[in-house]
Design an enzyme around this catalytic site. Structure first.
Site, PDB file in Angstrom:
ATOM      1  N   ARG A   1      -8.243  17.110 -42.125  1.00  0.00           N
ATOM      2  CA  ARG A   1      -8.693  18.349 -42.740  1.00  0.00           C
ATOM      3  C   ARG A   1      -9.773  19.040 -41.925  1.00  0.00           C
ATOM      4  O   ARG A   1      -9.768  20.243 -41.754  1.00  0.00           O
ATOM      5  CB  ARG A   1      -9.194  18.071 -44.164  1.00  0.00           C
ATOM      6  CG  ARG A   1      -8.071  17.794 -45.138  1.00  0.00           C
ATOM      7  CD  ARG A   1      -8.587  17.189 -46.431  1.00  0.00           C
ATOM      8  NE  ARG A   1      -9.644  17.977 -47.049  1.00  0.00           N
ATOM      9  CZ  ARG A   1     -10.318  17.556 -48.126  1.00  0.00           C
ATOM     10  NH1 ARG A   1     -10.056  16.380 -48.661  1.00  0.00           N
ATOM     11  NH2 ARG A   1     -11.253  18.307 -48.649  1.00  0.00           N
TER      12      ARG A   1
ATOM     13  N   HIS B   1      -1.528   3.440 -42.503  1.00  0.00           N
ATOM     14  CA  HIS B   1      -0.477   3.701 -43.494  1.00  0.00           C
ATOM     15  C   HIS B   1      -1.066   4.249 -44.798  1.00  0.00           C
ATOM     16  O   HIS B   1      -1.716   3.509 -45.542  1.00  0.00           O
ATOM     17  CB  HIS B   1       0.299   2.422 -43.833  1.00  0.00           C
ATOM     18  CG  HIS B   1       0.811   1.675 -42.649  1.00  0.00           C
ATOM     19  ND1 HIS B   1       1.843   2.132 -41.868  1.00  0.00           N
ATOM     20  CD2 HIS B   1       0.433   0.489 -42.118  1.00  0.00           C
ATOM     21  CE1 HIS B   1       2.083   1.244 -40.904  1.00  0.00           C
ATOM     22  NE2 HIS B   1       1.237   0.256 -41.027  1.00  0.00           N
TER      23      HIS B   1
ATOM     24  N   TYR C   1      -6.610   7.319 -47.352  1.00  0.00           N
ATOM     25  CA  TYR C   1      -7.508   8.465 -47.432  1.00  0.00           C
ATOM     26  C   TYR C   1      -8.892   7.984 -47.033  1.00  0.00           C
ATOM     27  O   TYR C   1      -9.429   7.032 -47.626  1.00  0.00           O
ATOM     28  CB  TYR C   1      -7.574   9.073 -48.840  1.00  0.00           C
ATOM     29  CG  TYR C   1      -8.665  10.115 -48.926  1.00  0.00           C
ATOM     30  CD1 TYR C   1      -8.571  11.302 -48.205  1.00  0.00           C
ATOM     31  CD2 TYR C   1      -9.828   9.890 -49.673  1.00  0.00           C
ATOM     32  CE1 TYR C   1      -9.588  12.246 -48.231  1.00  0.00           C
ATOM     33  CE2 TYR C   1     -10.846  10.827 -49.713  1.00  0.00           C
ATOM     34  CZ  TYR C   1     -10.718  12.005 -48.988  1.00  0.00           C
ATOM     35  OH  TYR C   1     -11.732  12.931 -49.015  1.00  0.00           O
TER      36      TYR C   1
ATOM     37  N   ALA D   1      -2.559  -0.967 -45.707  1.00  0.00           N
ATOM     38  CA  ALA D   1      -1.713   0.090 -46.255  1.00  0.00           C
ATOM     39  C   ALA D   1      -2.149   0.478 -47.664  1.00  0.00           C
ATOM     40  O   ALA D   1      -2.377  -0.369 -48.523  1.00  0.00           O
ATOM     41  CB  ALA D   1      -0.260  -0.372 -46.278  1.00  0.00           C
TER      42      ALA D   1
ATOM     43  N   ARG E   1     -20.490  -6.273 -40.937  1.00  0.00           N
ATOM     44  CA  ARG E   1     -19.625  -6.658 -39.827  1.00  0.00           C
ATOM     45  C   ARG E   1     -18.842  -7.939 -40.118  1.00  0.00           C
ATOM     46  O   ARG E   1     -19.337  -8.857 -40.763  1.00  0.00           O
ATOM     47  CB  ARG E   1     -20.440  -6.895 -38.560  1.00  0.00           C
ATOM     48  CG  ARG E   1     -21.163  -5.681 -38.019  1.00  0.00           C
ATOM     49  CD  ARG E   1     -21.856  -6.034 -36.718  1.00  0.00           C
ATOM     50  NE  ARG E   1     -22.726  -4.958 -36.243  1.00  0.00           N
ATOM     51  CZ  ARG E   1     -23.308  -4.936 -35.057  1.00  0.00           C
ATOM     52  NH1 ARG E   1     -23.125  -5.943 -34.220  1.00  0.00           N
ATOM     53  NH2 ARG E   1     -24.081  -3.937 -34.698  1.00  0.00           N
TER      54      ARG E   1
END
Length: 225
Positions: free
Chosen positions: A92, A122, A125, A139, A193
Site C-alpha cells: 500500500r 503466504h 498482513y 501462512a 530474537r
C-alpha cells in the site's frame, strides 16, 4: 520481557537493513514508524540509478529483484537486491523490503521495514511493523495494528506498560523469529530474537528472546542442545 529488551539494539542486528542509520536515531522500534514514509522517500532518491529502477512515483526496485506483474506497489517503496514480490502482493505504501526478502502471494504490507531475508510468503498482513533479519511469518499469520477501542497501543512488559503514543502499532519481531501459521499478533506484540510462536496463537504482549510461545499463552525458554 523487560523494557530494556524491547529496545532496537536488543531486537535487531542493524547491519541487515538499509534503515540502519535511521533506526539508530531511536530507542524503541515503534518510534521509527511515524517518519518512515519520509525516510523511504529520501533514501530512494539517493539510490544509484544504475542499480535501482524507478517504477512509478517513489517506487524503487533493485534490478536483481523480481516483482510479478500482478503485484501492486504504491510508493514510497524500496525493493532491495534479490527480493521477491510475488503474485497479487499489495504494497500500500511506506515499505522498505530488504535484500533477499520474500513478499508472497496476496500478502499486504503497509508502513513496514522488512530486514534482509525476511519471509512473508503466504497470505500475510503486515502493518506498522518491523521484522528483523530472517524473521518468518507462517501462512495466514497477520499483524493486528489497531486496538478495538482505538486508544494508544501499549507495550506490555514485566515492569509495566509503555505508551507508544500511536493508535497504530503492529508487531516488532526480532531477528530469526518464527511465527506459526494462522497466528494473530495483536497490537504492540514484541517477540525477542530467535523465538518461536506456535501456530494459531493469539499473541498479546511480549515474548523473551530464545523462547517458545505456545497457544495457551505459556512461554518457556528453548532447551539448549
Amino acid at each position: 520481557m523487560k523494557k530494556a529488551d524491547t529496545k532496537i539494539t536488543e531486537l535487531y542486528d542493524l547491519t541487515h537493513t538499509m534503515a540502519k542509520d535511521y533506526l539508530m536515531q531511536f530507542t524503541y522500534p515503534w518510534e521509527a514508524l511515524a517518519g518512515l514514509s519520509d525516510f523511504i522517500t529520501e533514501l530512494g532518491k539517493s539510490l544509484n540509478p544504475e542499480e535501482y529502477e524507478l517504477r512509478g512515483e517513489n517506487v524503487w526496485v533493485h534490478k536483481t529483484a523480481v516483482v510479478f506483474d500482478s503485484a501492486y506497489l504504491h510508493g514510497p517503496v524500496i525493493v532491495g537486491p534479490k527480493a521477491q514480490v510475488r503474485q497479487c502482493a499489495f504494497i500500500r505504501e511506506s515499505a522498505l523490503i530488504g535484500e533477499g526478502a520474500v513478499v508472497g502471494n496476496s500478502t499486504e504490507l503497509k508502513n513496514v521495514i522488512l530486514f534482509d531475508a525476511v519471509e512473508t510468503p503466504h497470505y500475510n498482513y503486515v502493518g506498522d511493523s518491523i521484522l528483523g533479519y530472517h524473521a518468518h511469518m507462517g501462512a495466514g499469520s497477520i499483524t493486528s495494528n489497531v486496538k478495538a477501542d482505538k486508544k494508544h497501543v501499549q507495550i506490555h512488559t514485566e515492569e509495566g506498560d509503555i505508551d507508544t503514543g500511536r493508535k497504530k502499532v503492529g508487531a516488532m519481531l526480532g531477528d530469526r523469529v518464527e511465527i506459526g501459521c494462522g497466528t494473530v499478533l495483536n497490537p504492540g506484540a514484541v517477540v525477542g530474537r530467535d523465538s518461536n510462536v506456535y501456530p494459531l496463537t493469539s499473541l498479546r504482549g511480549c515474548v523473551d528472546r530464545n523462547s517458545i510461545c505456545k497457544r495457551d499463552g505459556e512461554i518457556s525458554p528453548k532447551r539448549e542442545d
